[in-house]
Design an enzyme around this catalytic site. Structure first.
Site, PDB file in Angstrom:
ATOM      1  N   CYS A  10      32.000   5.830  21.474  1.00 21.71           N
ATOM      2  CA  CYS A  10      31.786   7.268  21.583  1.00 21.71           C
ATOM      3  C   CYS A  10      30.313   7.608  21.377  1.00 21.71           C
ATOM      4  O   CYS A  10      29.707   7.200  20.383  1.00 21.71           O
ATOM      5  CB  CYS A  10      32.640   8.006  20.560  1.00 21.71           C
ATOM      6  N   GLY A  45      42.117   6.393  31.577  1.00 22.61           N
ATOM      7  CA  GLY A  45      41.902   7.564  30.756  1.00 22.61           C
ATOM      8  C   GLY A  45      42.298   8.854  31.440  1.00 22.61           C
ATOM      9  O   GLY A  45      43.472   9.180  31.572  1.00 22.61           O
TER      10      GLY A  45
END
Length: 333
Positions: free
Chosen positions: A102, A235
């Protein structure tokens, strides 16, 4: 808390749905489980601070139907990560995953996420401590590089050092991350995909399980990747067009189970919704995950519109879903 003696399913990571903040909550995972029984599902990233100092039950509770399920953690303190990994095991998770991918400013300020790719020794210390604390698998999700640290040799060194700690599974987002200058959203799209680098990683580390992530839109692409690596993580495409998940068990895992038809999916979705609402969940928290279910199909716009306009209203119940489905002509089945 889940029964810690709950039998965990043997993990097959051929296909998984990525951890996505604000998206892959427990309600979403229960919906995805209607469509696919075999895919590995991931929680949203949970920080170690949230578990050490916050409401553990709120962050960790999940329904038995969500198995197989992995908890993704964000953090960089080895002892806190070990503590949280033990919590994951006690709650019945099948895997605990460390986020090294991230790129958000908030994550960097806490010194975890993608910035840790610059410190593989610390990551290895974290994973070694986690592995010593639990018997469930500890995995790592990372990028192919960050900022100017963008040579294959940098990724090679990162994986080599972390693997020495005992990690055997790496989920690799096939884009580098720019820690300065790009937003998290831009970091999901702007840096170019480099699947070949992930393929090379698998070729060089054949004893490791390498899962590829990033830009994968459908099962046809997934099958092509699976010719070169061990697994695929999808995703946004899985979230925004979830109907494709209904054939994952057959197309990816080779199961002989029948594929649910659209009428069966609506029926199971309504049963699921009624169960959640009996537990006090408002319809709007369910409907937000299902608006994309009939993407690119006649009636999809009316389905989305009816849900969006009515699910939030006081007294809204499962009939909203049934009425929305009435806009879909000729449901198969």
């Amino acid at each position: 808390m889940q029964n810690i003696e709950l039998e965990r399913k043997s993990l097959n990571r051929a296909f998984s749905v990525a951890p996505m903040l604000d998206w892959t909550d427990s309600i979403c995972r229960g919906f995805h489980r209607i469509l696919t029984k075999q895919s590995l599902l991931y929680t949203e990233m949970v920080t170690t601070g949230a578990l050490v100092h916050g409401d553990q039950e709120r962050h960790l509770a999940f329904r038995p139907c969500e198995h197989p399920i992995a908890l993704q953690l964000g953090g960089s303190d080895p002892e806190q990560l070990a503590f949280c990994a033990r919590l994951a095991q006690d709650y019945g998770y099948d895997e605990v995953n460390l986020n090294i991918g991230c790129p958000s400013d908030r994550v960097q300020s806490g010194r975890f996420g993608a910035c840790l790719m610059a410190d593989p020794e610390l990551v290895a210390q974290c994973t070694a401590t986690m592995i010593s604390a639990v018997s469930i698998p500890v995995t790592v999700k990372c990028r192919i590089g960050i900022d100017e640290q963008d040579d294959y040799e940098d990724l090679q060194r990162f994986v080599s050092l972390v693997a020495e700690s005992g990690v055997r599974t790496f989920i690799v987002h096939a884009r580098k991350a720019w820690l300065k200058g790009l937003s998290p959203k831009q970091n999901r799209d702007v840096p170019p995909l480099n699947y070949d680098r992930v393929y090379l990683l698998k070729a060089e580390f054949p004893h490791l399980e390498i899962i590829i992530n990033g830009g994968i839109e459908n099962l046809q692409q997934s099958r092509l990747h699976l010719q070169r690596i061990d697994g695929v993580m999808m995703g946004r495409a899985a979230y925004q067009s979830p109907m494709q998940l209904r054939t994952v068990d057959q197309e990816i895992f080779g199961r002989n189970t029948p594929t649910l038809n659209e009428n069966e999916i609506i029926a199971q979705l309504c049963d699921y919704t009624e169960t959640l609402m009996q537990q006090g969940v408002h319809l709007k928290y369910i409907s937000r995950h299902i608006v994309g279910l009939f993407q690119n199909r006649p009636g999809a716009r009316q389905w989305r519109r009816y849900l969006s306009e009515n699910a939030h209203k006081p007294g809204a119940d499962v009939e909203v879903i049934r009425r929305a489905a009435a806009f879909l002509p000729e449901l198969d089945g």
